[in-house]
Design a protein around this motif. Structure first.
Motif, PDB file in Angstrom:
ATOM      1  N   HIS A   1      20.074  -2.457  -1.529  1.00 24.27           N
ATOM      2  CA  HIS A   1      19.772  -1.143  -2.108  1.00 24.27           C
ATOM      3  C   HIS A   1      18.260  -0.957  -2.228  1.00 24.27           C
ATOM      4  O   HIS A   1      17.717   0.094  -1.846  1.00 24.27           O
ATOM      5  CB  HIS A   1      20.446  -1.017  -3.463  1.00 24.27           C
ATOM      6  N   VAL A   2      17.559  -1.951  -2.748  1.00 23.22           N
ATOM      7  CA  VAL A   2      16.100  -1.862  -2.914  1.00 23.22           C
ATOM      8  C   VAL A   2      15.407  -1.765  -1.559  1.00 23.22           C
ATOM      9  O   VAL A   2      14.476  -0.956  -1.373  1.00 23.22           O
ATOM     10  CB  VAL A   2      15.585  -3.080  -3.712  1.00 23.22           C
TER      11      VAL A   2
ATOM     12  N   LEU B   1      12.853   1.230  -0.173  1.00 18.96           N
ATOM     13  CA  LEU B   1      11.504   0.981   0.355  1.00 18.96           C
ATOM     14  C   LEU B   1      11.363   1.482   1.789  1.00 18.96           C
ATOM     15  O   LEU B   1      10.331   2.048   2.167  1.00 18.96           O
ATOM     16  CB  LEU B   1      11.203  -0.518   0.294  1.00 18.96           C
ATOM     17  N   ARG B   2      12.413   1.300   2.567  1.00 15.75           N
ATOM     18  CA  ARG B   2      12.379   1.774   3.953  1.00 15.75           C
ATOM     19  C   ARG B   2      12.242   3.294   4.011  1.00 15.75           C
ATOM     20  O   ARG B   2      11.470   3.832   4.812  1.00 15.75           O
ATOM     21  CB  ARG B   2      13.646   1.338   4.675  1.00 15.75           C
ATOM     22  N   LYS B   3      12.994   3.982   3.160  1.00 12.26           N
ATOM     23  CA  LYS B   3      12.946   5.447   3.152  1.00 12.26           C
ATOM     24  C   LYS B   3      11.572   5.953   2.713  1.00 12.26           C
ATOM     25  O   LYS B   3      11.059   6.935   3.238  1.00 12.26           O
ATOM     26  CB  LYS B   3      14.019   5.996   2.212  1.00 12.26           C
ATOM     27  N   LYS B   4      10.953   5.259   1.750  1.00 16.18           N
ATOM     28  CA  LYS B   4       9.669   5.715   1.228  1.00 16.18           C
ATOM     29  C   LYS B   4       8.496   5.333   2.135  1.00 16.18           C
ATOM     30  O   LYS B   4       7.520   6.087   2.245  1.00 16.18           O
ATOM     31  CB  LYS B   4       9.446   5.135  -0.174  1.00 16.18           C
ATOM     32  N   LEU B   5       8.578   4.182   2.773  1.00 20.43           N
ATOM     33  CA  LEU B   5       7.418   3.659   3.492  1.00 20.43           C
ATOM     34  C   LEU B   5       7.516   3.763   5.010  1.00 20.43           C
ATOM     35  O   LEU B   5       6.480   3.807   5.693  1.00 20.43           O
ATOM     36  CB  LEU B   5       7.197   2.183   3.108  1.00 20.43           C
ATOM     37  N   ILE B   6       8.729   3.807   5.556  1.00 17.79           N
ATOM     38  CA  ILE B   6       8.885   3.743   7.015  1.00 17.79           C
ATOM     39  C   ILE B   6       9.522   4.997   7.588  1.00 17.79           C
ATOM     40  O   ILE B   6       8.950   5.667   8.450  1.00 17.79           O
ATOM     41  CB  ILE B   6       9.711   2.489   7.416  1.00 17.79           C
TER      42      ILE B   6
ATOM     43  N   GLU C   1      18.911   6.725   5.377  1.00 19.10           N
ATOM     44  CA  GLU C   1      19.800   6.845   4.226  1.00 19.10           C
ATOM     45  C   GLU C   1      19.614   5.651   3.284  1.00 19.10           C
ATOM     46  O   GLU C   1      19.362   4.531   3.725  1.00 19.10           O
ATOM     47  CB  GLU C   1      21.259   6.917   4.681  1.00 19.10           C
ATOM     48  N   ILE C   2      19.764   5.942   2.012  1.00 13.57           N
ATOM     49  CA  ILE C   2      19.675   4.884   1.009  1.00 13.57           C
ATOM     50  C   ILE C   2      21.022   4.182   0.919  1.00 13.57           C
ATOM     51  O   ILE C   2      22.076   4.838   0.837  1.00 13.57           O
ATOM     52  CB  ILE C   2      19.264   5.454  -0.361  1.00 13.57           C
TER      53      ILE C   2
END
Length: 481
Positions: free
Chosen positions: A350-351, A355-360, A365-366
């Motif tokens: 989940h974490v 991080l992937r959604k925010k940074l990459i 999808e979360i």
């Protein structure tokens, strides 16, 4: 001093064994000290002067004392001994045709209002078997306080009687009484009415919760749990209901007419205890609880709001932002709950997805944690089909997981704060709850606020409860809704 003989040593050891019965007369710390002194005297008599003997003995002493006091400070587990749901009499059933016919005869409703309620009923997911109190079968409905008190007595007294009979307790055995009803708060309170009716003891701790919406049933159990953690050897009863006659809306505003269509009679009684013997007789153990609140946010605060309409008629408004407010509340609540009960792998994925959604990749999808890895059964808010399916979507639940909520809504309607216990009763009636299973009870109410309870089943639930409201119809379910 000369060392004592082997024979004297044996006699001394036997004397030490003989003093063990003192443990039943002395407190544990005193008994530990007594044993330590006895063994220290033995070391001296045997001339065991090496410091290691005395060090080990004193270390054991301090370890035993520390363990004892740490254990004594931990609160005893809280057990859900049993619960009982109210089944209204058949005379209170309200088929759609009767509801619409009566509504059309009430002068307060115009044609547009009646048509709106008819459409709402058809799409609500309710069956023809739900119940309204006698006061709302009258034309026009009776909504004054006397009728509301009569309705409260009609629901609460049978629940209390049957719960005490089922658990073989007398009213005098109850140490804590918590009663929740959101829309009706008379003076003296509803909890005082119960205490007066059953002549409960003078030092009973009583609480009356109001204005907390559908989540009040789980909040009441959470409150009982906290009280039982601070008061040893006690028994608590939580009574949960909603009085409909005081909440009936006789106006034209459509958002306020929804309550008339989907809310129905219901009530539940839950018995909890922290007594040692409750472990052997209880159905469930409360292993976790969590509450979150979003009343600080205006969108959530006004999502479900009781107010007067333009003509001064009081009613509850269900605003269009309700599902959005619910979604935001559940997101923060579930994230916090997941961090406390989910395995590390689920939390990690989940974490990483966040991080992937925010940074990459903003379009990624979360990852939704799989609560089914730790929870086998779900009691969800049965406020309506859209809400049930929205919650299910957010938690990746399948049809079987949401079946109890949908079937409870179909058979009994939205019973506000008591709905979850009908859902648990449904699962028990289907013999689905096994020893060791975890049940997640998710309460959601006005504010908007959330309260979760996680229960662990202590024994297989296979008894055929003739007093269950599901006993006469459980074989008909599930059905397509």
């Amino acid at each position: 001093m000369a060392a004592i003989s082997q024979h004297d040593y044996g006699l001394l050891f036997l004397n030490l064994i003989n003093i063990l019965p003192l443990s039943t007369m002395l407190s544990k710390p005193t008994f530990f000290a007594f044993i330590i002194v006895a063994f220290e005297a033995l070391f001296i008599l045997q001339q065991w002067r090496h410091p290691i003997f005395h060090f080990l003995l004193l270390s054991y002493f301090f370890f035993a004392i520390k363990t004892y006091f740490l254990k004594s400070k931990q609160p005893r587990p809280v057990y859900l001994v049993d619960f009982l749901c109210y089944k209204p009499p058949s005379k209170c059933k309200v088929p759609f045709s009767s509801f619409i016919h009566h509504a059309s005869m009430i002068e307060a409703f115009d044609t547009e209002s009646v048509e709106f309620m008819a459409k709402t009923l058809v799409s609500s997911g309710l069956s023809q078997e739900t119940y309204l109190p006698p006061a709302l079968h009258c034309i026009p409905p009776k909504t004054h306080d006397r009728e509301s008190i009569n309705e409260a007595q009609m629901v609460l007294f049978p629940v209390m009687d049957e719960l005490l009979s089922k658990t073989k307790l007398s009213p005098y055995d109850i140490d804590i009484l918590i009663l929740n009803c959101s829309g009706f708060c008379p003076s003296p309170s509803l909890s005082s009415i119960i205490i007066n009716k059953y002549s409960m003891k003078s030092d009973i701790k009583s609480y009356n919760l109001s204005g907390m919406g559908c989540s009040a049933g789980t909040i009441g159990v959470d409150l009982a749990q906290n009280l039982l953690k601070t008061h040893e050897n006690k028994t608590a009863i939580v009574l949960s209901t909603e009085i409909l006659s005081t909440g009936w809306y006789s106006g034209h505003e459509k958002p306020k007419l929804i309550l008339n269509c989907v809310f129905r009679m219901g009530g539940a009684g839950i018995l909890l205890s922290n007594k040692k013997q409750a472990e052997n007789t209880s159905k469930y153990k409360l292993i976790h609880s969590l509450r979150t609140q979003r009343a600080y946010d205006d969108t959530a605060y006004y999502a479900v709001y009781r107010e007067e309409d333009s003509r001064g008629i009081l009613g509850v408004t269900f605003n269009k932002d309700l599902l959005q407010a619910v979604s935001e509340t559940l997101r923060s609540h579930i994230t916090l709950l997941g961090s406390q009960i989910l395995p590390f792998t689920e939390q990690f994925f989940h974490v990483i997805s966040i991080l992937r959604k925010k940074l990459i990749d903003e379009s990624a999808e979360i990852y939704t944690p799989r609560f089914k890895t730790v929870v086998q059964h779900f009691c969800l808010p049965s406020s309506g089909k859209p809400l049930i399916r929205e919650v299910a979507k957010g938690l990746n639940l399948n049809g079987r997981n949401i079946e109890p909520a949908l079937m409870t809504l179909h058979r009994f309607g939205n019973q506000s704060s008591s709905s979850w216990w009908y859902e648990l009763g449904y699962m028990e009636g289907k013999w689905r709850v096994k020893k060791g299973d975890k049940i997640w009870v998710l309460g959601l109410g006005t504010g908007i606020k959330c309260c979760s309870l996680v229960l662990e089943c202590l024994r297989p639930i296979v008894e055929d409860d003739k007093k269950s409201p599901w006993s006469c119809c459980i074989q008909q379910y599930p059905i397509q809704v």
